[in-house]
Write a protein that holds these residues in place. Sequence first.
Motif, PDB file in Angstrom:
ATOM      1  N   THR A 230       0.856  -1.176   0.000  1.00  0.00           N
ATOM      2  CA  THR A 230       0.000   0.000   0.000  1.00  0.00           C
ATOM      3  C   THR A 230       0.894   1.229   0.000  1.00  0.00           C
ATOM      4  N   GLU A 231       0.467   2.282  -0.691  1.00  0.00           N
ATOM      5  CA  GLU A 231       1.273   3.495  -0.733  1.00  0.00           C
ATOM      6  C   GLU A 231       0.379   4.701  -0.999  1.00  0.00           C
ATOM      7  N   PRO A 232       0.712   5.834  -0.388  1.00  0.00           N
ATOM      8  CA  PRO A 232      -0.062   7.040  -0.688  1.00  0.00           C
ATOM      9  C   PRO A 232       0.437   7.673  -1.986  1.00  0.00           C
TER      10      PRO A 232
ATOM     11  N   THR B 226      -3.637   0.734  -3.352  1.00  0.00           N
ATOM     12  CA  THR B 226      -3.147  -0.605  -3.050  1.00  0.00           C
ATOM     13  C   THR B 226      -2.984  -1.370  -4.352  1.00  0.00           C
ATOM     14  N   GLY B 227      -2.088  -2.325  -4.345  1.00  0.00           N
ATOM     15  CA  GLY B 227      -1.933  -3.222  -5.477  1.00  0.00           C
ATOM     16  C   GLY B 227      -2.888  -4.390  -5.333  1.00  0.00           C
TER      17      GLY B 227
ATOM     18  N   LEU C 270      -7.906  -7.717   4.525  1.00  0.00           N
ATOM     19  CA  LEU C 270      -8.284  -7.060   3.279  1.00  0.00           C
ATOM     20  C   LEU C 270      -9.791  -6.843   3.291  1.00  0.00           C
ATOM     21  N   SER C 271     -10.205  -5.621   3.039  1.00  0.00           N
ATOM     22  CA  SER C 271     -11.635  -5.294   3.031  1.00  0.00           C
ATOM     23  C   SER C 271     -12.162  -5.236   1.603  1.00  0.00           C
ATOM     24  N   ASN C 272     -13.372  -5.731   1.428  1.00  0.00           N
ATOM     25  CA  ASN C 272     -14.097  -5.657   0.153  1.00  0.00           C
ATOM     26  C   ASN C 272     -13.290  -6.206  -1.021  1.00  0.00           C
ATOM     27  N   ALA C 273     -12.705  -7.369  -0.845  1.00  0.00           N
ATOM     28  CA  ALA C 273     -11.909  -7.997  -1.905  1.00  0.00           C
ATOM     29  C   ALA C 273     -12.813  -8.703  -2.903  1.00  0.00           C
ATOM     30  N   TRP C 274     -12.389  -8.694  -4.161  1.00  0.00           N
ATOM     31  CA  TRP C 274     -13.111  -9.396  -5.220  1.00  0.00           C
ATOM     32  C   TRP C 274     -12.127  -9.830  -6.297  1.00  0.00           C
ATOM     33  N   PRO C 275     -12.442 -10.913  -7.009  1.00  0.00           N
ATOM     34  CA  PRO C 275     -11.488 -11.462  -7.978  1.00  0.00           C
ATOM     35  C   PRO C 275     -11.430 -10.639  -9.258  1.00  0.00           C
ATOM     36  N   THR C 276     -10.220 -10.314  -9.689  1.00  0.00           N
ATOM     37  CA  THR C 276     -10.031  -9.606 -10.951  1.00  0.00           C
ATOM     38  C   THR C 276      -9.472 -10.518 -12.034  1.00  0.00           C
TER      39      THR C 276
ATOM     40  N   TYR D 218      -8.854  -5.045  -3.797  1.00  0.00           N
ATOM     41  CA  TYR D 218      -9.470  -4.804  -2.498  1.00  0.00           C
ATOM     42  C   TYR D 218      -9.459  -3.309  -2.202  1.00  0.00           C
ATOM     43  N   GLU D 219     -10.254  -2.896  -1.226  1.00  0.00           N
ATOM     44  CA  GLU D 219     -10.416  -1.477  -0.946  1.00  0.00           C
ATOM     45  C   GLU D 219      -9.703  -0.999   0.306  1.00  0.00           C
ATOM     46  N   GLY D 220      -9.317  -1.883   1.178  1.00  0.00           N
ATOM     47  CA  GLY D 220      -8.658  -1.455   2.392  1.00  0.00           C
ATOM     48  C   GLY D 220      -7.756  -2.542   2.950  1.00  0.00           C
ATOM     49  N   LEU D 221      -6.641  -2.130   3.519  1.00  0.00           N
ATOM     50  CA  LEU D 221      -5.688  -3.059   4.119  1.00  0.00           C
ATOM     51  C   LEU D 221      -5.375  -2.563   5.519  1.00  0.00           C
ATOM     52  N   SER D 222      -5.589  -3.432   6.501  1.00  0.00           N
ATOM     53  CA  SER D 222      -5.183  -3.106   7.862  1.00  0.00           C
ATOM     54  C   SER D 222      -4.221  -4.180   8.353  1.00  0.00           C
TER      55      SER D 222
END
Length: 151
Positions: free
Chosen positions: A38-40, A64-65, A114-120, A143-147
């Motif tokens: 993850t990077e800003p 995020t990648g 990982l939040s809200n992950a889905w297959p690409t 995915y939309e969020g990483l904690s």
Amino acid sequence: MTSESQNQPWPLPKFYFSISFESLNSAISFQEVSGLDTEPQTLEYRKGNNPQFSTINMPGIVKTGNIILKKGVFRNDNAFWNWYNALKMNIVKRETIVIKLLDESGSTTMTWTLSNAWPTKITGTDLNSEGSEIAIETLELAYEGLSISEA
């Protein structure tokens, strides 16, 4: 050895981990996980009253990648293909995925959620009549969020 060097922790090995999906009740065995980054984005900004003729850098939106998961192919195991096929008509079930790094005793040392992950992308195994390797499929997830948390 001095007592100070004996108290230094060893780096954690990366081969003992578990991955669980919110919709499944058990962990799934994967061979490899990559892409936990993850990077800003960097924003350049210059205040109008700044006497210097230059910009300053500020952190912006975090990006995020994709996560790449590799696992063995098992007979009658089509769960990920079924999930991928649900992408039709912009309908997809998003998952919370928990990746845990484990120590020698099986206790969690670090957790990535990982939040809200889905297959690409799903890549089936390559086939080679001269090979003796196991069949491996690859699942790529957006995915939309990483904690990240430590035990």
